[in-house]
Scaffold this motif. Structure first.
Motif, PDB file in Angstrom:
ATOM      1  N   THR A   1       0.806  -1.215   0.000  1.00 33.18           N
ATOM      2  CA  THR A   1       0.000   0.000   0.000  1.00 33.18           C
ATOM      3  C   THR A   1       0.837   1.261   0.000  1.00 33.18           C
ATOM      4  O   THR A   1       0.312   2.357  -0.136  1.00 33.18           O
ATOM      5  CB  THR A   1      -0.921   0.031   1.230  1.00 33.18           C
TER       6      THR A   1
ATOM      7  N   ALA B   1       1.226   4.762  -2.779  1.00 24.38           N
ATOM      8  CA  ALA B   1       0.324   5.893  -2.930  1.00 24.38           C
ATOM      9  C   ALA B   1       0.989   7.182  -2.487  1.00 24.38           C
ATOM     10  O   ALA B   1       0.647   8.260  -2.971  1.00 24.38           O
ATOM     11  CB  ALA B   1      -0.944   5.658  -2.128  1.00 24.38           C
TER      12      ALA B   1
ATOM     13  N   ASP C   1      -0.804   2.215  -8.557  1.00 27.00           N
ATOM     14  CA  ASP C   1       0.238   1.744  -7.642  1.00 27.00           C
ATOM     15  C   ASP C   1       1.493   1.353  -8.409  1.00 27.00           C
ATOM     16  O   ASP C   1       2.612   1.748  -8.052  1.00 27.00           O
ATOM     17  CB  ASP C   1      -0.294   0.553  -6.847  1.00 27.00           C
TER      18      ASP C   1
END
Length: 235
Positions: free
Chosen positions: A18, A21, A215
């Motif tokens: 993650t 970002a 991403d």
């Protein structure tokens, strides 16, 4: 102690998946579907989707064209973005498209890779080999090749390009594949069509969910190497 190490590994992997970002930062048509490997297909009554993945594929209202959340009920969990073991001699930063199994790997250190589920080119339009990502575009214009317009005359109105947007076949980002100095006409790009991930549906492009291509594009520099593997089992 073992339990603590396992939790630490999980958190580290999740942070990696993650984390992009926050970093600086050919078209597709329907075709033949390929069934996932036995045991990987969605089944009725499976457990509720982990909130972690719901957050990963949440809406992105900050984008130029706000992206809705992905309906993960329509996607086999095997295609969720995840860190996996991936021993290879390819150097970190290399993209490897496993066409038969519908995965794209971003090679990492220590025998691991970040894996994304993809849709790939249907039989007759596929390309394979070693090349590079010459450059990237956010919300690109899509221009169908003359050969595609000949096959699909309704695309004539886009001969000079289709404006960016959610309905544009290239989606939120596009990575342009060049072989030496030559444009292969193939792209790694985004899509809104959740159902197409894991299938052979496009005219040669490699498609990811918009959340995944955003991403990936944040992680991959210009001139990154890409390998598109073909083989038995391609639909």
């Amino acid at each position: 102690m073992t339990h603590s190490v396992a939790n630490t590994t999980t958190l580290t992997r999740r942070a990696l998946i993650t984390g992009a970002a926050g970093l600086a930062l050919a078209g597709c048509t329907t075709g033949t579907a390929r069934r996932p490997a036995p045991g990987t297909a969605p089944v009725a009554g499976r457990p509720a989707i982990d909130p972690y993945y719901r957050a990963m594929y949440a809406a992105m209202p900050q984008e130029k064209f706000p992206i809705p959340a992905v309906d993960l009920r329509k996607l086999d969990p095997v295609y969720f973005r995840q860190v996996v073991d991936y021993p290879t001699q390819e150097r970190p930063g290399t993209l490897v498209v496993d066409t038969p199994n519908r995965f794209l790997y971003l090679v990492m250190e220590n025998g691991q890779a970040l894996r994304y589920g993809v849709g790939i080119g249907r039989a007759g339009f596929s390309w394979g080999g070693r090349a590079r990502i010459a450059y990237k575009r956010a919300w690109p214009t899509w221009t169908p090749p003359a050969e595609m317009i000949e096959r699909q005359p309704e695309l004539e109105k886009y001969r000079n390009g289709m404006e960016p947007g959610l309905q544009n076949p290239l989606g939120a980002r596009a990575l342009y594949i060049f072989e030496g100095g030559r444009d292969t006409i193939y792209r790694v790009h985004g899509t809104m069509e959740v159902w197409s991930i894991g299938k052979a549906v496009s005219s040669g492009c490699v498609r990811l969910l918009n959340q995944d291509i955003i991403d990936l594009a944040a992680r991959v520099p210009n001139n990154a190497p890409i390998i598109v593997q073909q083989g038995a089992g391609v639909a």
